[in-house]
Write a protein that holds these residues in place. Structure first.
Motif, mmCIF file in Angstrom:
data_model
loop_
_atom_site.group_PDB
_atom_site.id
_atom_site.type_symbol
_atom_site.label_atom_id
_atom_site.label_comp_id
_atom_site.label_asym_id
_atom_site.label_seq_id
_atom_site.Cartn_x
_atom_site.Cartn_y
_atom_site.Cartn_z
ATOM 1 N N ASN A 1 23.659 31.853 59.854
ATOM 2 C CA ASN A 1 24.380 30.672 58.788
ATOM 3 C C ASN A 1 24.260 29.597 59.834
ATOM 4 O O ASN A 1 24.185 28.320 59.123
ATOM 5 C CB ASN A 1 25.487 31.277 58.797
ATOM 6 C CG ASN A 1 25.877 32.197 57.546
ATOM 7 O OD1 ASN A 1 25.110 32.544 56.879
ATOM 8 N ND2 ASN A 1 27.016 33.229 57.732
ATOM 9 N N THR B 1 20.868 27.890 58.712
ATOM 10 C CA THR B 1 20.610 27.536 57.627
ATOM 11 C C THR B 1 21.799 26.409 56.933
ATOM 12 O O THR B 1 21.742 26.150 55.723
ATOM 13 C CB THR B 1 20.658 28.631 56.479
ATOM 14 O OG1 THR B 1 21.895 29.403 56.668
ATOM 15 C CG2 THR B 1 19.326 29.412 56.811
ATOM 16 N N GLY B 2 22.727 26.117 57.988
ATOM 17 C CA GLY B 2 23.733 24.931 57.518
ATOM 18 C C GLY B 2 25.033 25.529 56.889
ATOM 19 O O GLY B 2 26.021 24.744 56.702
ATOM 20 N N VAL B 3 25.227 26.909 56.911
ATOM 21 C CA VAL B 3 26.600 27.373 56.285
ATOM 22 C C VAL B 3 27.529 27.010 57.111
ATOM 23 O O VAL B 3 28.697 26.799 57.118
ATOM 24 C CB VAL B 3 26.196 28.815 56.052
ATOM 25 C CG1 VAL B 3 27.599 29.360 55.640
ATOM 26 C CG2 VAL B 3 25.206 29.067 55.021
ATOM 27 N N TYR B 4 27.346 27.266 58.804
ATOM 28 C CA TYR B 4 28.292 26.948 59.715
ATOM 29 C C TYR B 4 27.621 25.613 60.534
ATOM 30 O O TYR B 4 26.557 25.757 60.639
ATOM 31 C CB TYR B 4 28.302 28.384 60.622
ATOM 32 C CG TYR B 4 29.084 29.320 60.271
ATOM 33 C CD1 TYR B 4 29.855 29.398 59.160
ATOM 34 C CD2 TYR B 4 28.667 30.495 60.620
ATOM 35 C CE1 TYR B 4 30.435 30.505 58.563
ATOM 36 C CE2 TYR B 4 29.309 31.684 60.052
ATOM 37 C CZ TYR B 4 30.074 31.610 58.973
ATOM 38 O OH TYR B 4 30.743 33.006 58.529
ATOM 39 N N LYS B 5 28.664 25.039 61.034
ATOM 40 C CA LYS B 5 28.330 23.948 61.835
ATOM 41 C C LYS B 5 28.499 24.412 63.397
ATOM 42 O O LYS B 5 29.365 25.039 63.674
ATOM 43 C CB LYS B 5 29.189 22.905 61.709
ATOM 44 C CG LYS B 5 28.850 21.649 62.649
ATOM 45 C CD LYS B 5 30.036 20.552 62.344
ATOM 46 C CE LYS B 5 29.524 19.201 63.434
ATOM 47 N NZ LYS B 5 30.858 18.070 63.302
ATOM 48 N N LYS C 1 22.858 18.409 55.856
ATOM 49 C CA LYS C 1 23.558 19.235 54.853
ATOM 50 C C LYS C 1 22.843 20.249 54.284
ATOM 51 O O LYS C 1 21.570 20.257 54.305
ATOM 52 C CB LYS C 1 24.082 18.154 53.732
ATOM 53 C CG LYS C 1 25.059 17.124 54.060
ATOM 54 C CD LYS C 1 25.603 16.336 52.652
ATOM 55 C CE LYS C 1 26.637 15.201 53.297
ATOM 56 N NZ LYS C 1 26.987 14.363 51.963
ATOM 57 N N ARG C 2 23.308 21.364 53.619
ATOM 58 C CA ARG C 2 22.743 22.614 53.183
ATOM 59 C C ARG C 2 21.590 22.351 52.145
ATOM 60 O O ARG C 2 20.536 22.753 52.358
ATOM 61 C CB ARG C 2 23.787 23.577 52.946
ATOM 62 C CG ARG C 2 24.601 24.219 53.514
ATOM 63 C CD ARG C 2 25.671 24.750 53.114
ATOM 64 N NE ARG C 2 25.214 26.133 52.496
ATOM 65 C CZ ARG C 2 25.941 26.895 51.870
ATOM 66 N NH1 ARG C 2 27.282 26.844 51.851
ATOM 67 N NH2 ARG C 2 25.293 27.976 51.305
ATOM 68 N N ASN C 3 22.042 21.450 51.092
ATOM 69 C CA ASN C 3 21.033 21.212 50.268
ATOM 70 C C ASN C 3 19.782 20.370 50.890
ATOM 71 O O ASN C 3 18.348 20.673 50.373
ATOM 72 C CB ASN C 3 21.384 20.257 49.023
ATOM 73 C CG ASN C 3 21.890 18.884 49.572
ATOM 74 O OD1 ASN C 3 22.729 18.951 50.658
ATOM 75 N ND2 ASN C 3 21.539 17.869 48.598
ATOM 76 N N ILE D 1 18.921 20.734 53.918
ATOM 77 C CA ILE D 1 17.927 21.728 54.799
ATOM 78 C C ILE D 1 16.884 22.513 54.004
ATOM 79 O O ILE D 1 16.044 22.934 54.029
ATOM 80 C CB ILE D 1 18.939 22.870 55.418
ATOM 81 C CG1 ILE D 1 19.786 22.061 56.547
ATOM 82 C CG2 ILE D 1 18.263 24.109 55.774
ATOM 83 C CD1 ILE D 1 20.835 22.792 57.236
ATOM 84 N N THR D 2 17.489 22.850 52.624
ATOM 85 C CA THR D 2 16.488 23.600 51.636
ATOM 86 C C THR D 2 15.378 22.561 51.490
ATOM 87 O O THR D 2 14.122 22.956 51.000
ATOM 88 C CB THR D 2 17.350 23.786 50.351
ATOM 89 O OG1 THR D 2 18.592 24.834 50.680
ATOM 90 C CG2 THR D 2 16.234 24.543 49.365
ATOM 91 N N ARG E 1 16.721 30.718 51.937
ATOM 92 C CA ARG E 1 17.435 32.080 52.386
ATOM 93 C C ARG E 1 17.748 33.117 51.379
ATOM 94 O O ARG E 1 18.029 32.627 50.033
ATOM 95 C CB ARG E 1 18.695 31.880 53.188
ATOM 96 C CG ARG E 1 19.758 31.367 52.434
ATOM 97 C CD ARG E 1 21.016 31.345 53.460
ATOM 98 N NE ARG E 1 21.278 32.761 53.710
ATOM 99 C CZ ARG E 1 22.368 33.008 54.441
ATOM 100 N NH1 ARG E 1 23.023 31.886 54.871
ATOM 101 N NH2 ARG E 1 22.998 34.362 54.838
#
Length: 330
Positions: A109, A112-116, A133-135, A137-138, A144
């Protein structure tokens, strides 16, 4: 309590908690004759060529595509990940394993940006992911799957994959509303690529079936197809074999190898040690949030610290262990 779900896959408490239900009797939407839709889909080599990523990657094959440097994650006073450093080399399948509570999913996580992260840095394709940000990173190229399946249940299998292709689309909102030529071209390409991805993972005949009506195993494959639709540089699989029977696990191993051979780099978290040992090129082992080993599968199998971590053997007796750590569950 454990029963059998779709495809005779084992169905346990974790799946019940995730609101996954065994197959129920539903009216099938029918199967698709993929060769009638597009003759190219009947040629495995042509399908693999369509699916293969075309993204520009600065990292050379064999070099570190992703690197964590002293990565730590804390939840209040709990240290879930403690100064973990490792790398994932472009073109390999890296296994990330460890006993329950070792910090595997936390590390996943954080990447993949879920957790900082509380401290430390994740570098991807030569650049740090700090505050990304998560988007974003995608879009940078990390995709994932999840321990608990997260599909759009009322959408068809093809529609779920087409959603994934949107990560690479450039059409603006007004362009989509007025259906500009770019939007129509991207929509057509998304459908063609979506069908190729469904064929690649082995479920193209179920393209028009709602995701909720697919067997448990096919839902897992669909989630992988949707992740691949984002054209990632790195595909992260979080326990993709959860609930699978031995035959399904063997088929999954073949699929993961095929994904790597098609030009993707893979990070795999998995409880089943036989699967991990059989499909990975290298393995990183965590225990209590710390990295305790990073080596080839054969060396990990014989590592006293890894055996002790899985079997609970005291450090002073680790060398006396005669059991096989591969029989333990992560």
């Amino acid at each position: 309590m454990t029963t059998h779900g779709g495809g005779d896959a084992l169905f346990g408490n974790e799946d019940i908690a995730a609101q996954v239900s065994p197959d129920t009797d539903v009216q099938s939407a029918g199967v698709v004759d993929v060769s009638a839709i597009d003759p190219v889909l009947s040629d495995p080599d042509a399908v693999a060529e369509v699916v293969a990523p075309t993204r520009d990657i600065d990292t050379a094959v064999g070099e570190a595509l992703l690197r964590t440097e002293n990565l730590s994650v804390k939840f209040g006073g709990l240290v879930a990940l403690d100064s973990v450093s490792f790398e994932i080399r472009r073109g390999e399948i890296l296994g990330l394993i460890g006993p329950n509570g070792a910090g595997k999913t936390t590390c996943f996580n954080a990447i993949t940006g879920v957790y900082k992260p509380s401290s430390g840095t994740v570098y991807f394709d030569g650049a740090p992911l700090t505050k990304t940000k998560r988007n974003a990173i995608t879009r940078l190229g990390i995709a994932r799957t999840f321990q608990n399946i997260r599909l759009f249940s009322e959408m068809t299998a093809l529609e779920n994959v087409v959603v994934g292709t949107d990560a690479r689309h450039k059409t603006s909102v007004p362009g989509a509303i007025f259906r500009t030529s770019r939007h129509r071209r991207e929509e057509r390409d998304a459908i063609e690529r979506g069908m190729a991805l469904l064929e690649f993972v082995g479920i193209a005949p179920r393209a028009v079936e709602k995701a909720k009506n697919l067997s448990y195993g096919d839902q897992r494959r669909l989630e992988i197809a949707r992740a691949l639709a984002t054209e990632p540089k790195l595909l992260c699989l979080d326990e993709p074999a959860a609930g699978f029977n031995p035959a399904e696990k063997s088929a999954l191993m073949d699929l993961i190898r095929k994904i790597r051979d098609d030009g993707f780099t893979v990070l795999l978290i998995e409880h089943d040690m036989r699967l991990v040992m059989g499909v990975t090129d290298r393995i990183v082992v965590l225990e209590f949030g710390k990295k305790i080993a990073d080596d080839l599968p054969a060396a990990i199998r014989e590592n006293p610290s890894v055996i002790a971590a899985y079997l609970g053997v005291p450090d002073d007796g680790a060398n006396e262990v005669t059991g096989d750590a591969t029989n333990a569950s992560a």
